[in-house]
Motif scaffolding. Structure first.
Motif, PDB file in Angstrom:
ATOM      1  N   ALA A 283      11.601 -27.064 -59.820  1.00 32.28           N
ATOM      2  CA  ALA A 283      12.455 -26.074 -60.484  1.00 32.28           C
ATOM      3  C   ALA A 283      13.756 -25.853 -59.729  1.00 32.28           C
ATOM      4  CB  ALA A 283      11.702 -24.752 -60.621  1.00 32.28           C
ATOM      5  N   LEU A 284      13.758 -26.110 -58.420  1.00 29.45           N
ATOM      6  CA  LEU A 284      14.982 -25.989 -57.627  1.00 29.45           C
ATOM      7  C   LEU A 284      15.909 -27.187 -57.804  1.00 29.45           C
ATOM      8  CD1 LEU A 284      13.624 -24.558 -54.245  1.00 29.45           C
ATOM      9  CD2 LEU A 284      15.089 -23.376 -55.892  1.00 29.45           C
ATOM     10  N   GLY A 285      15.418 -28.236 -58.469  1.00 26.54           N
ATOM     11  CA  GLY A 285      16.247 -29.408 -58.717  1.00 26.54           C
ATOM     12  C   GLY A 285      15.952 -30.589 -57.826  1.00 26.54           C
ATOM     13  N   TYR A 286      14.889 -30.506 -57.037  1.00 26.29           N
ATOM     14  CA  TYR A 286      14.505 -31.655 -56.217  1.00 26.29           C
ATOM     15  C   TYR A 286      13.740 -32.654 -57.083  1.00 26.29           C
ATOM     16  CZ  TYR A 286      16.157 -29.159 -52.159  1.00 26.29           C
ATOM     17  OH  TYR A 286      16.978 -28.519 -51.260  1.00 26.29           O
ATOM     18  N   LEU A 287      13.938 -33.931 -56.786  1.00 25.93           N
ATOM     19  CA  LEU A 287      13.372 -34.987 -57.620  1.00 25.93           C
ATOM     20  C   LEU A 287      12.163 -35.673 -57.006  1.00 25.93           C
ATOM     21  CD1 LEU A 287      16.705 -36.646 -58.824  1.00 25.93           C
ATOM     22  CD2 LEU A 287      15.217 -35.104 -60.110  1.00 25.93           C
ATOM     23  N   GLY A 288      12.004 -35.555 -55.701  1.00 21.65           N
ATOM     24  CA  GLY A 288      10.895 -36.247 -55.055  1.00 21.65           C
ATOM     25  C   GLY A 288      10.459 -35.534 -53.804  1.00 21.65           C
ATOM     26  N   ILE A 289       9.339 -36.001 -53.246  1.00 15.71           N
ATOM     27  CA  ILE A 289       8.849 -35.468 -51.976  1.00 15.71           C
ATOM     28  C   ILE A 289       8.371 -36.598 -51.084  1.00 15.71           C
ATOM     29  CG2 ILE A 289       8.132 -33.255 -52.970  1.00 15.71           C
ATOM     30  CD1 ILE A 289       5.165 -34.517 -52.374  1.00 15.71           C
TER      31      ILE A 289
ATOM     32  N   GLU B  17      14.874 -20.232 -50.337  1.00 12.28           N
ATOM     33  CA  GLU B  17      16.296 -19.896 -50.413  1.00 12.28           C
ATOM     34  C   GLU B  17      17.120 -20.937 -49.665  1.00 12.28           C
ATOM     35  OE1 GLU B  17      20.042 -18.038 -50.875  1.00 12.28           O
ATOM     36  OE2 GLU B  17      18.185 -18.030 -52.044  1.00 12.28           O
ATOM     37  N   ALA B  18      16.635 -21.358 -48.508  1.00 12.21           N
ATOM     38  CA  ALA B  18      17.341 -22.404 -47.759  1.00 12.21           C
ATOM     39  C   ALA B  18      17.362 -23.709 -48.535  1.00 12.21           C
ATOM     40  CB  ALA B  18      16.679 -22.600 -46.401  1.00 12.21           C
ATOM     41  N   LEU B  19      16.269 -24.032 -49.206  1.00 11.65           N
ATOM     42  CA  LEU B  19      16.237 -25.251 -50.016  1.00 11.65           C
ATOM     43  C   LEU B  19      17.167 -25.142 -51.223  1.00 11.65           C
ATOM     44  CD1 LEU B  19      12.424 -26.064 -49.864  1.00 11.65           C
ATOM     45  CD2 LEU B  19      14.279 -27.453 -48.917  1.00 11.65           C
ATOM     46  N   ARG B  20      17.240 -23.961 -51.820  1.00  8.00           N
ATOM     47  CA  ARG B  20      18.161 -23.767 -52.951  1.00  8.00           C
ATOM     48  C   ARG B  20      19.597 -23.984 -52.512  1.00  8.00           C
ATOM     49  NH1 ARG B  20      21.728 -20.467 -54.709  1.00  8.00           N
ATOM     50  NH2 ARG B  20      21.379 -18.945 -53.059  1.00  8.00           N
ATOM     51  N   ARG B  21      19.974 -23.372 -51.406  1.00  9.91           N
ATOM     52  CA  ARG B  21      21.350 -23.511 -50.922  1.00  9.91           C
ATOM     53  C   ARG B  21      21.655 -24.950 -50.507  1.00  9.91           C
ATOM     54  NH1 ARG B  21      21.199 -18.001 -47.419  1.00  9.91           N
ATOM     55  NH2 ARG B  21      22.644 -19.080 -46.013  1.00  9.91           N
ATOM     56  N   SER B  22      20.660 -25.619 -49.955  1.00  9.31           N
ATOM     57  CA  SER B  22      20.843 -27.023 -49.575  1.00  9.31           C
ATOM     58  C   SER B  22      21.063 -27.894 -50.804  1.00  9.31           C
ATOM     59  CB  SER B  22      19.624 -27.508 -48.791  1.00  9.31           C
ATOM     60  OG  SER B  22      19.471 -26.781 -47.592  1.00  9.31           O
ATOM     61  N   HIS B  23      20.234 -27.688 -51.824  1.00  4.59           N
ATOM     62  CA  HIS B  23      20.398 -28.428 -53.074  1.00  4.59           C
ATOM     63  C   HIS B  23      21.770 -28.178 -53.672  1.00  4.59           C
ATOM     64  CE1 HIS B  23      20.433 -28.408 -57.506  1.00  4.59           C
ATOM     65  NE2 HIS B  23      19.663 -29.479 -57.416  1.00  4.59           N
ATOM     66  N   ASP B  24      22.182 -26.930 -53.715  1.00  2.53           N
ATOM     67  CA  ASP B  24      23.465 -26.593 -54.340  1.00  2.53           C
ATOM     68  C   ASP B  24      24.629 -27.217 -53.579  1.00  2.53           C
ATOM     69  OD1 ASP B  24      21.969 -25.200 -56.144  1.00  2.53           O
ATOM     70  OD2 ASP B  24      22.611 -23.206 -55.477  1.00  2.53           O
ATOM     71  N   HIS B  25      24.542 -27.242 -52.271  1.00  2.54           N
ATOM     72  CA  HIS B  25      25.614 -27.844 -51.475  1.00  2.54           C
ATOM     73  C   HIS B  25      25.710 -29.345 -51.735  1.00  2.54           C
ATOM     74  CE1 HIS B  25      28.291 -28.377 -47.994  1.00  2.54           C
ATOM     75  NE2 HIS B  25      27.610 -29.489 -47.781  1.00  2.54           N
ATOM     76  N   LEU B  26      24.584 -30.028 -51.698  1.00  2.00           N
ATOM     77  CA  LEU B  26      24.594 -31.482 -51.817  1.00  2.00           C
ATOM     78  C   LEU B  26      24.934 -31.960 -53.218  1.00  2.00           C
ATOM     79  CD1 LEU B  26      21.414 -32.097 -49.658  1.00  2.00           C
ATOM     80  CD2 LEU B  26      23.737 -32.779 -49.051  1.00  2.00           C
ATOM     81  N   THR B  27      24.356 -31.317 -54.226  1.00  2.00           N
ATOM     82  CA  THR B  27      24.642 -31.739 -55.599  1.00  2.00           C
ATOM     83  C   THR B  27      25.993 -31.215 -56.065  1.00  2.00           C
ATOM     84  OG1 THR B  27      23.452 -29.840 -56.537  1.00  2.00           O
ATOM     85  CG2 THR B  27      22.195 -31.863 -56.159  1.00  2.00           C
ATOM     86  N   GLY B  28      26.372 -30.019 -55.610  1.00  2.00           N
ATOM     87  CA  GLY B  28      27.651 -29.447 -56.026  1.00  2.00           C
ATOM     88  C   GLY B  28      28.839 -30.266 -55.579  1.00  2.00           C
TER      89      GLY B  28
ATOM     90  N   GLY C 261      28.604 -33.538 -55.263  1.00  2.00           N
ATOM     91  CA  GLY C 261      28.407 -34.884 -55.788  1.00  2.00           C
ATOM     92  C   GLY C 261      27.888 -35.877 -54.782  1.00  2.00           C
ATOM     93  N   LEU C 262      27.289 -35.385 -53.684  1.00  2.00           N
ATOM     94  CA  LEU C 262      26.836 -36.277 -52.623  1.00  2.00           C
ATOM     95  C   LEU C 262      25.483 -36.889 -52.909  1.00  2.00           C
ATOM     96  CD1 LEU C 262      27.892 -34.048 -49.589  1.00  2.00           C
ATOM     97  CD2 LEU C 262      29.090 -36.061 -50.500  1.00  2.00           C
ATOM     98  N   THR C 263      24.729 -36.259 -53.789  1.00  2.00           N
ATOM     99  CA  THR C 263      23.387 -36.717 -54.077  1.00  2.00           C
ATOM    100  C   THR C 263      23.030 -36.364 -55.510  1.00  2.00           C
ATOM    101  OG1 THR C 263      21.132 -36.731 -53.173  1.00  2.00           O
ATOM    102  CG2 THR C 263      22.201 -34.602 -53.374  1.00  2.00           C
ATOM    103  N   ARG C 264      21.960 -36.946 -56.001  1.00  2.00           N
ATOM    104  CA  ARG C 264      21.551 -36.736 -57.387  1.00  2.00           C
ATOM    105  C   ARG C 264      20.332 -35.831 -57.435  1.00  2.00           C
ATOM    106  NH1 ARG C 264      17.929 -39.700 -60.440  1.00  2.00           N
ATOM    107  NH2 ARG C 264      17.853 -41.318 -58.838  1.00  2.00           N
ATOM    108  N   GLY C 265      20.490 -34.673 -58.051  1.00  2.00           N
ATOM    109  CA  GLY C 265      19.385 -33.743 -58.221  1.00  2.00           C
ATOM    110  C   GLY C 265      18.985 -33.630 -59.674  1.00  2.00           C
ATOM    111  N   GLY C 266      17.971 -32.802 -59.922  1.00  2.00           N
ATOM    112  CA  GLY C 266      17.514 -32.592 -61.278  1.00  2.00           C
ATOM    113  C   GLY C 266      18.178 -31.399 -61.902  1.00  2.00           C
ATOM    114  N   ASP C 267      17.865 -31.171 -63.159  1.00  2.93           N
ATOM    115  CA  ASP C 267      18.414 -30.019 -63.878  1.00  2.93           C
ATOM    116  C   ASP C 267      17.764 -28.748 -63.344  1.00  2.93           C
ATOM    117  OD1 ASP C 267      19.954 -31.680 -65.470  1.00  2.93           O
ATOM    118  OD2 ASP C 267      18.366 -31.903 -66.975  1.00  2.93           O
ATOM    119  N   VAL C 268      18.584 -27.741 -63.132  1.00  4.60           N
ATOM    120  CA  VAL C 268      18.097 -26.443 -62.665  1.00  4.60           C
ATOM    121  C   VAL C 268      18.244 -25.447 -63.805  1.00  4.60           C
ATOM    122  CG1 VAL C 268      18.411 -24.589 -60.976  1.00  4.60           C
ATOM    123  CG2 VAL C 268      18.803 -26.979 -60.323  1.00  4.60           C
ATOM    124  N   PRO C 269      17.168 -24.757 -64.206  1.00  5.67           N
ATOM    125  CA  PRO C 269      17.266 -23.800 -65.293  1.00  5.67           C
ATOM    126  C   PRO C 269      18.311 -22.722 -65.014  1.00  5.67           C
ATOM    127  CG  PRO C 269      14.974 -24.192 -64.686  1.00  5.67           C
ATOM    128  CD  PRO C 269      15.809 -24.837 -63.632  1.00  5.67           C
ATOM    129  N   ALA C 270      19.031 -22.329 -66.054  1.00  4.08           N
ATOM    130  CA  ALA C 270      20.005 -21.247 -65.888  1.00  4.08           C
ATOM    131  C   ALA C 270      19.255 -19.944 -65.582  1.00  4.08           C
ATOM    132  CB  ALA C 270      20.819 -21.073 -67.183  1.00  4.08           C
TER     133      ALA C 270
END
Length: 271
Positions: free
Chosen positions: A37-43, A243-254, A256-265
């Motif tokens: 749900a945070l937009g991560y694609l894999g583990i 929260e740290a993972l959310r901010r990390s995802h937003d920084h990297l995808t925002g 354009g450095l990496t490809r994340g998934g769709d995050v619900p509004a």
């Protein structure tokens, strides 16, 4: 799902499960769903197969719509080789990741002895259609012999089938430039551990969300290489992990450095 990123050529964004190990051991399915749900694609798995067994972990990853990037598991060499290979085959892992010990980089002779175990693992894994990836800490870069980094001696001695998971943070701790290392590795670099912080102490550093620490991620993540996955790992935090993972995802995808998934509004209550 397979481990190969598709369509968008940028590496995809994953999480190293050490980051949320306590949460996953308490609620495996709920934790994986939350990462998705945070937009991560894999583990990348860590400490889960031993706790739940490979079948449950495999099924939980699939149910969350995530991809298994890799399994962080000891090298399948020696007496435990077949057990480790059996577990990871049932898990569905195609890439098995592990490290040599810090003291194995104290001399060129120690490196050569340690590499024998890695190369044995590569041979064993290849027989099952799997690959071994080598994950660094800081001694590989901090230790030098006759002007050469221990990491270079390691790469020279490794079976050519061994690929690389570069931990950019520990490379910096060892005095290396991760962008330069990635450029040298080229197609051999498949996975990258993305973590951020002050890069001062191996034992004591507290991590921060990606983009809020010392590492130059713009330069590192735009270096041409064979990377398929950017895997966020935040080992010690002074804020909520998700929260740290959310901010990390937003920084990297925002950026354009990496490809994340769709995050619900966000809902009205969340906004």
């Amino acid at each position: 799902m397979t481990e190969t990123a598709t369509q968008d050529a940028r590496p995809a964004l994953g999480v190293m499960m050490y980051t949320v190990l306590a949460q996953a051991r308490a609620d495996l399915e709920g934790t994986l769903a939350r990462l998705a749900a945070l937009g991560y694609l894999g583990i990348e798995t860590y400490g889960l197969v031993e706790h739940f067994g490979p079948a449950r972990v495999r099924d939980a990853i699939a149910a969350a719509g995530l991809t298994l990037t890799s399994a962080h598991t000891p090298f399948p060499a020696g007496k435990d080789a077949e057990r480790l290979l059996d577990e990871n085959e049932e898990l569905g892992a195609r890439t098995l990741v592990w490290s040599m010990e810090r003291e194995e980089f104290d001399s060129p002779e120690a490196i050569r002895r340690g590499v024998q175990r890695v190369n044995e693992a590569a041979e064993n894994a290849a027989a099952r259609g799997m690959a071994i990836a080598y994950h660094n800490h800081f001694a590989e870069f901090a230790n030098t012999f006759d002007g050469r980094q221990a990491y270079d001696l390691l790469l020279d001695a490794l079976d050519e089938r061994v690929v690389v998971e570069l931990d950019a943070y520990w490379a910096v701790m060892g005095g290396a430039d991760p962008a330069e290392v990635l450029a040298r590795l080229g197609s051999r670099a498949r996975l990258l551990h993305v973590k951020d912080g002050p890069a001062v102490s191996y034992e004591e550093d507290v991590m921060v969300p990606i983009g809020e620490g010392r590492i130059d991620w713009e330069r590192t993540l735009t270096t041409p290489s064979g990377l398929q996955w950017h895997i966020v790992e935040l080992e010690r935090l002074h804020l909520d992990t998700f929260e740290a993972l959310r901010r990390s995802h937003d920084h990297l995808t925002g950026r354009g450095l990496t490809r994340g998934g769709d995050v619900p509004a966000p809902t009205e209550e969340q906004a």
